[in-house]
Design an enzyme around this catalytic site. Sequence first.
Site, PDB file in Angstrom:
ATOM      1  N   GLY A  22       2.489   1.941  10.793  1.00 21.29           N
ATOM      2  CA  GLY A  22       3.426   3.055  10.659  1.00 21.29           C
ATOM      3  C   GLY A  22       4.145   3.430  11.941  1.00 21.29           C
TER       4      GLY A  22
ATOM      5  N   GLU B 103      -5.337  -5.273  10.565  1.00 18.53           N
ATOM      6  CA  GLU B 103      -4.303  -4.256  10.766  1.00 18.53           C
ATOM      7  C   GLU B 103      -4.552  -3.535  12.092  1.00 18.53           C
ATOM      8  OE1 GLU B 103      -2.375  -2.984   6.880  1.00 18.53           O
ATOM      9  OE2 GLU B 103      -4.160  -1.743   7.083  1.00 18.53           O
TER      10      GLU B 103
ATOM     11  N   SER C 287       3.551  -2.396  10.456  1.00 25.19           N
ATOM     12  CA  SER C 287       5.001  -2.430  10.685  1.00 25.19           C
ATOM     13  C   SER C 287       5.618  -3.778  10.317  1.00 25.19           C
ATOM     14  CB  SER C 287       5.328  -2.038  12.122  1.00 25.19           C
ATOM     15  OG  SER C 287       4.913  -0.702  12.365  1.00 25.19           O
TER      16      SER C 287
ATOM     17  N   GLU D  99      -6.862   4.455   7.937  1.00 20.03           N
ATOM     18  CA  GLU D  99      -6.727   5.893   7.650  1.00 20.03           C
ATOM     19  C   GLU D  99      -8.002   6.436   6.996  1.00 20.03           C
ATOM     20  OE1 GLU D  99      -2.981   5.550   5.565  1.00 20.03           O
ATOM     21  OE2 GLU D  99      -2.065   4.924   7.450  1.00 20.03           O
TER      22      GLU D  99
ATOM     23  N   HIS E   7      -9.379   0.867   4.944  1.00 19.75           N
ATOM     24  CA  HIS E   7      -8.102   1.074   5.643  1.00 19.75           C
ATOM     25  C   HIS E   7      -8.353   1.988   6.839  1.00 19.75           C
ATOM     26  CE1 HIS E   7      -4.059   2.440   6.553  1.00 19.75           C
ATOM     27  NE2 HIS E   7      -3.622   1.379   5.904  1.00 19.75           N
TER      28      HIS E   7
ATOM     29  N   ASN F 250       0.875  -1.177   0.000  1.00 19.73           N
ATOM     30  CA  ASN F 250       0.000   0.000   0.000  1.00 19.73           C
ATOM     31  C   ASN F 250       0.909   1.223   0.000  1.00 19.73           C
ATOM     32  OD1 ASN F 250      -1.804   2.047   0.505  1.00 19.73           O
ATOM     33  ND2 ASN F 250      -2.248   1.419   2.623  1.00 19.73           N
ATOM     34  N   TRP F 251       1.022   1.827  -1.163  1.00 19.11           N
ATOM     35  CA  TRP F 251       1.953   2.968  -1.287  1.00 19.11           C
ATOM     36  C   TRP F 251       1.430   4.226  -0.608  1.00 19.11           C
ATOM     37  CZ3 TRP F 251       3.662   2.914  -7.202  1.00 19.11           C
ATOM     38  CH2 TRP F 251       4.381   1.731  -7.438  1.00 19.11           C
ATOM     39  N   LYS F 252       0.141   4.232  -0.265  1.00 27.50           N
ATOM     40  CA  LYS F 252      -0.501   5.423   0.315  1.00 27.50           C
ATOM     41  C   LYS F 252      -0.252   6.643  -0.593  1.00 27.50           C
ATOM     42  CE  LYS F 252       0.093   3.383   4.828  1.00 27.50           C
ATOM     43  NZ  LYS F 252       0.018   3.538   6.263  1.00 27.50           N
TER      44      LYS F 252
ATOM     45  N   GLY G 276       2.742  -1.241   4.309  1.00 32.01           N
ATOM     46  CA  GLY G 276       2.765   0.196   4.038  1.00 32.01           C
ATOM     47  C   GLY G 276       4.181   0.664   3.753  1.00 32.01           C
ATOM     48  N   GLY G 277       4.826   1.216   4.777  1.00 34.37           N
ATOM     49  CA  GLY G 277       6.147   1.826   4.620  1.00 34.37           C
ATOM     50  C   GLY G 277       7.151   0.972   3.863  1.00 34.37           C
TER      51      GLY G 277
END
Length: 249
Positions: free
Chosen positions: A172, A166, A212, A96, A94, A9-11, A233-234
């Site tokens: 993150g 998640e 993470s 967010e 998600h 997930n590049w966000k 993510g990251g």
Amino acid sequence: MRKKIVAGNWKMNKTLQEGVELAKTVNRQVEDTDVVVILCTPFIHLAEVSKAITKDSLFLGAQNCASETSGAFTGEVSVDMIKSTGAEYVIIGHSERRSYYHEDDALLNKKTKLALAAGLTPIFCCGEVLAERQSGKHMQVVKSQIENGLFDLSAEDFGKVVLAYEPVWAIGTGVNATADQAQEMHKAIRDLVSEKYGTRVAENTSILYGGSCKPSNAKELFSNPDVDGGLIGGASLSAADFMGIVSAF
Ligand code: PEP
């Protein structure tokens, strides 16, 4: 048999050019194994990244979709538009989106149904915030997100959904759920699905862990019987880290 999946997930990261470069690198490095690898890019990257994908095990996904099919909804992107780029997956719910954009269970249920109707595979996210875990409510929170978001689907439609657990406190933050915490929740989710849709559907449902996840902890997390991969993510922003996670299987 359920699929093993690693989805990035590049966000809201990477310019178009940077995104295409990253996708090309992943495409070069990905091996045609039984692990399904998915790149969930920003909307504007989808069509170009689609052209960079040539490997059979690499797929494209969006990070969100509109809750309407078409019309006067300025700034929104419909499921049919997503599908027309070559994307096959879409992340729905998600944390967010749930928290910053106030997306509730009813809206996510609507988006899930639109995605399925368009032939997209929803990656449906659920997870508790820290206070909910600390007060012992995490199982109840996740159960209600899944029941309210998905349990009016037919067994056939539910069978097309990928779940992603998640824990919000792990997203993150650098603090991942332990392998035991992940397994406990994933098993509880599979039992819940089994009660509603039966063992066959439950056994075929891929449940991803997100929060993470990195090359150094992916192997331990993925070695749990009910953890079928990760939503990343990251670490999906670096081809080396992302491929390090893919190769943890
Ligand atoms: C995510 O946002 O889906 C996620 C898992 O992020 P990170 O891997 O950075 O914790």
